[in-house]
Scaffold this motif. Structure first.
Motif, mmCIF file in Angstrom:
data_model
loop_
_atom_site.group_PDB
_atom_site.id
_atom_site.type_symbol
_atom_site.label_atom_id
_atom_site.label_comp_id
_atom_site.label_asym_id
_atom_site.label_seq_id
_atom_site.Cartn_x
_atom_site.Cartn_y
_atom_site.Cartn_z
ATOM 1 N N MET A 72 26.669 -9.116 -9.840
ATOM 2 C CA MET A 72 25.313 -9.007 -10.347
ATOM 3 C C MET A 72 24.376 -9.835 -9.467
ATOM 4 S SD MET A 72 25.261 -6.995 -12.906
ATOM 5 C CE MET A 72 26.239 -6.333 -14.251
ATOM 6 N N ALA A 73 23.345 -9.208 -8.941
ATOM 7 C CA ALA A 73 22.404 -9.918 -8.076
ATOM 8 C C ALA A 73 21.825 -11.118 -8.822
ATOM 9 C CB ALA A 73 21.294 -8.974 -7.629
ATOM 10 N N GLY A 74 21.948 -12.295 -8.226
ATOM 11 C CA GLY A 74 21.435 -13.510 -8.840
ATOM 12 C C GLY A 74 22.427 -14.204 -9.752
ATOM 13 N N PHE A 75 23.630 -13.637 -9.916
ATOM 14 C CA PHE A 75 24.639 -14.227 -10.800
ATOM 15 C C PHE A 75 25.978 -14.297 -10.072
ATOM 16 C CE2 PHE A 75 21.619 -12.086 -13.588
ATOM 17 C CZ PHE A 75 21.340 -13.061 -14.530
ATOM 18 N N SER A 76 26.714 -15.347 -10.337
ATOM 19 C CA SER A 76 28.091 -15.458 -9.851
ATOM 20 C C SER A 76 28.785 -16.531 -10.684
ATOM 21 C CB SER A 76 28.137 -15.815 -8.367
ATOM 22 O OG SER A 76 29.471 -15.724 -7.876
ATOM 23 N N PRO A 77 29.222 -16.167 -11.894
ATOM 24 C CA PRO A 77 29.729 -17.175 -12.834
ATOM 25 C C PRO A 77 31.050 -17.779 -12.390
ATOM 26 C CG PRO A 77 30.190 -14.981 -13.658
ATOM 27 C CD PRO A 77 29.320 -14.801 -12.440
ATOM 28 N N PRO B 84 31.933 -8.649 -1.631
ATOM 29 C CA PRO B 84 31.031 -8.558 -2.776
ATOM 30 C C PRO B 84 29.811 -7.690 -2.440
ATOM 31 C CG PRO B 84 31.554 -10.851 -2.214
ATOM 32 C CD PRO B 84 31.976 -10.002 -1.068
ATOM 33 N N ILE B 85 29.468 -6.787 -3.335
ATOM 34 C CA ILE B 85 28.307 -5.926 -3.168
ATOM 35 C C ILE B 85 27.313 -6.239 -4.284
ATOM 36 C CG2 ILE B 85 27.474 -3.555 -3.030
ATOM 37 C CD1 ILE B 85 29.368 -4.290 -0.762
ATOM 38 N N PRO B 86 26.181 -6.876 -3.979
ATOM 39 C CA PRO B 86 25.217 -7.202 -5.038
ATOM 40 C C PRO B 86 24.579 -5.934 -5.612
ATOM 41 C CG PRO B 86 24.837 -8.515 -3.058
ATOM 42 C CD PRO B 86 25.780 -7.423 -2.673
ATOM 43 N N VAL B 87 24.465 -5.889 -6.926
ATOM 44 C CA VAL B 87 23.776 -4.798 -7.602
ATOM 45 C C VAL B 87 22.826 -5.400 -8.628
ATOM 46 C CG1 VAL B 87 25.643 -3.126 -7.288
ATOM 47 C CG2 VAL B 87 25.610 -4.557 -9.338
ATOM 48 N N PRO B 88 21.677 -4.766 -8.853
ATOM 49 C CA PRO B 88 20.740 -5.305 -9.854
ATOM 50 C C PRO B 88 21.324 -5.212 -11.247
ATOM 51 C CG PRO B 88 20.021 -3.161 -9.077
ATOM 52 C CD PRO B 88 21.173 -3.550 -8.211
ATOM 53 N N SER B 89 20.959 -6.154 -12.089
ATOM 54 C CA SER B 89 21.532 -6.192 -13.436
ATOM 55 C C SER B 89 20.653 -5.522 -14.479
ATOM 56 C CB SER B 89 21.787 -7.644 -13.859
ATOM 57 O OG SER B 89 20.580 -8.378 -13.856
ATOM 58 N N ILE B 90 19.425 -5.218 -14.119
ATOM 59 C CA ILE B 90 18.514 -4.587 -15.082
ATOM 60 C C ILE B 90 17.779 -3.427 -14.413
ATOM 61 C CG2 ILE B 90 18.131 -6.588 -16.575
ATOM 62 C CD1 ILE B 90 15.649 -7.214 -14.940
ATOM 63 N N ALA C 287 21.360 0.352 -17.463
ATOM 64 C CA ALA C 287 21.979 1.578 -16.952
ATOM 65 C C ALA C 287 22.000 1.625 -15.433
ATOM 66 C CB ALA C 287 21.236 2.803 -17.493
ATOM 67 N N LEU C 288 21.156 0.827 -14.774
ATOM 68 C CA LEU C 288 21.039 0.911 -13.319
ATOM 69 C C LEU C 288 22.313 0.523 -12.579
ATOM 70 C CD1 LEU C 288 19.324 1.555 -10.880
ATOM 71 C CD2 LEU C 288 18.348 -0.754 -11.000
ATOM 72 N N PRO C 289 22.953 -0.616 -12.894
ATOM 73 C CA PRO C 289 24.187 -0.949 -12.156
ATOM 74 C C PRO C 289 25.278 0.096 -12.334
ATOM 75 C CG PRO C 289 23.853 -2.446 -14.010
ATOM 76 C CD PRO C 289 22.574 -1.682 -13.825
ATOM 77 N N ARG C 290 25.406 0.688 -13.510
ATOM 78 C CA ARG C 290 26.424 1.726 -13.724
ATOM 79 C C ARG C 290 26.126 2.951 -12.869
ATOM 80 N NH1 ARG C 290 25.404 0.201 -19.066
ATOM 81 N NH2 ARG C 290 24.477 2.212 -19.630
ATOM 82 N N ASP D 297 28.241 -8.998 -19.319
ATOM 83 C CA ASP D 297 27.770 -10.379 -19.434
ATOM 84 C C ASP D 297 28.796 -11.389 -18.938
ATOM 85 O OD1 ASP D 297 25.299 -9.688 -20.351
ATOM 86 O OD2 ASP D 297 25.713 -10.073 -22.465
ATOM 87 N N PHE D 298 30.083 -11.013 -18.943
ATOM 88 C CA PHE D 298 31.108 -11.920 -18.433
ATOM 89 C C PHE D 298 31.032 -12.051 -16.907
ATOM 90 C CE2 PHE D 298 32.669 -10.889 -22.607
ATOM 91 C CZ PHE D 298 33.269 -12.056 -23.041
ATOM 92 N N PHE D 299 30.276 -11.145 -16.270
ATOM 93 C CA PHE D 299 30.054 -11.234 -14.834
ATOM 94 C C PHE D 299 28.674 -11.798 -14.517
ATOM 95 C CE2 PHE D 299 33.431 -8.216 -15.452
ATOM 96 C CZ PHE D 299 34.320 -8.514 -14.431
ATOM 97 N N LYS D 300 28.022 -12.310 -15.575
ATOM 98 C CA LYS D 300 26.733 -12.980 -15.413
ATOM 99 C C LYS D 300 26.802 -14.448 -15.845
ATOM 100 C CE LYS D 300 23.076 -10.724 -16.812
ATOM 101 N NZ LYS D 300 22.176 -9.904 -17.678
ATOM 102 N N TYR D 301 27.503 -14.716 -16.944
ATOM 103 C CA TYR D 301 27.510 -16.053 -17.528
ATOM 104 C C TYR D 301 28.933 -16.609 -17.570
ATOM 105 C CZ TYR D 301 23.113 -14.096 -19.210
ATOM 106 O OH TYR D 301 21.893 -13.481 -19.291
ATOM 107 N N PRO D 302 29.105 -17.893 -17.278
ATOM 108 C CA PRO D 302 30.453 -18.479 -17.283
ATOM 109 C C PRO D 302 31.003 -18.626 -18.698
ATOM 110 C CG PRO D 302 28.811 -20.170 -16.896
ATOM 111 C CD PRO D 302 28.064 -18.862 -16.871
ATOM 112 N N VAL D 303 32.297 -18.363 -18.846
ATOM 113 C CA VAL D 303 33.020 -18.621 -20.090
ATOM 114 C C VAL D 303 34.271 -19.402 -19.692
ATOM 115 C CG1 VAL D 303 34.040 -17.637 -22.175
ATOM 116 C CG2 VAL D 303 32.182 -16.421 -21.014
#
Length: 317
Positions: free
Chosen positions: A197-202, A249-255, A258-261, A278-284
């Protein structure tokens, strides 16, 4: 079957078609008479392991309890959140588990292991840095597609407290990866190109399937009941994990959602299911220290060993 096998304690293992269940069976078959079941397929595991394809809701499943009088149950037959439809997962995971635990109680089973998942905690920006077993299960409120995972846990927890003679232990592992594992994260690590996800790497945690099989074996052999996270005390950035596996890694927009799919489908790349996005946006990051201390357990395979497997797998393909 030889008399020596007949005289061993009898153990039911569900989910026998999966790589993890087969590794668990391999660890336990020397000391137990193992009966393997799966609702998707019948698996040949050798002459000393009776194997069945059976629907937990059908009469044939109860017939197995009558015939074998199981001493213990290792319940690994959970459909992952990336598999099947929402209804099929609910029927198998929740109703099937209810049937399994009800029969275990009725036929005098004295030890039960239930495999859950860290997904029950949910992924959001407000998660604490380290999540222990007391943290609320938020997935049901974040995604309807993960409700069955939370309900399976809630059901097992009800039996844990209401039926103490079952001696139930519930395990919540982090990402299980390694040979034969076909879940979402393992498939991504094995890809030549994988989305981020562009801007995310949990930050993420990984446990090798052989270590997880050893954790399950250890939990079964020791009479400590309760709910336990299972995870190493190290973690790694998702993008770094991909690169360590030789994956680009290939960045894709998250919003919008439906766009990343749509983009990944157009690029013919592996996709994360919408309800796991969301598990690929936020750390758990889960705290596995309670399990490590109670069961004297420590994973033997470090991150480099895990990532090397995926690098070598790619070179062989």
């Amino acid at each position: 079957m030889s008399d020596s096998v007949e005289n061993r304690p009898t153990l039911l293992v569900t989910g026998a078609g999966g790589a993890l269940a087969q590794q668990v069976i391999q660890r336990l078959r020397a000391d137990y008479r193992v009966v393997a079941v799966d609702f998707r397929e019948e698996v040949w595991l050798g002459p000393d392991v009776d194997s069945y394809r059976v629907d937990f809701q059908k009469r044939g499943f109860e017939d197995l309890f009558r015939r074998y009088r199981f001493d213990g149950v290792v319940h690994l037959g959970r459909i992952m959140s990336s598999q099947g439809t929402r209804m099929s997962r609910y029927n198998a995971n929740v109703l099937g588990t209810d049937r399994l635990l009800s029969l275990s109680d009725r036929y005098g089973v004295r030890r039960v292991i239930v495999l859950s998942t860290y997904h029950v905690y949910g992924a959001n920006a407000f998660n604490p840095a380290l999540i222990d077993e007391s943290y609320p299960l938020k997935s049901a409120g974040l995604s309807m597609d993960l409700v069955d995972s939370v309900e399976l846990e809630n059901l097992a927890t009800i039996y844990l407290w209401r039926n103490p003679e079952l001696n139930i232990t519930i395990l919540r592992p982090c990402n299980i990866v390694g040979p034969g594992v076909r879940n979402t994260i393992s498939n991504l690590l094995a890809s030549r190109n994988a989305p981020v996800m562009a801007g995310f790497s949990p930050m993420m945690q990984f446990i090798h399937s052989e270590d997880m099989a050893r954790a399950i074996e250890t939990a079964y052999r020791q009479p400590h009941t309760g709910i336990f996270n299972v995870a190493p005390q190290d973690w790694v950035d998702y993008r770094d994990a991909l690169e360590a596996c030789g994956c680009r890694p290939i960045p894709v927009p998250s919003i919008p959602p439906a766009l990343p799919r749509t983009l990944l489908r157009a690029l013919n790349m592996r996709r994360f299911p919408p309800y796991l996005m969301d598990f690929f946006k936020y750390p758990v990051i889960i705290d596995g220290r309670q399990f490590a201390q109670r069961f004297q357990f420590e994973p033997e395979r470090r991150l480099e060993t895990i990532f090397r497997y995926y690098r070598e797998l790619r070179y062989q393909s």
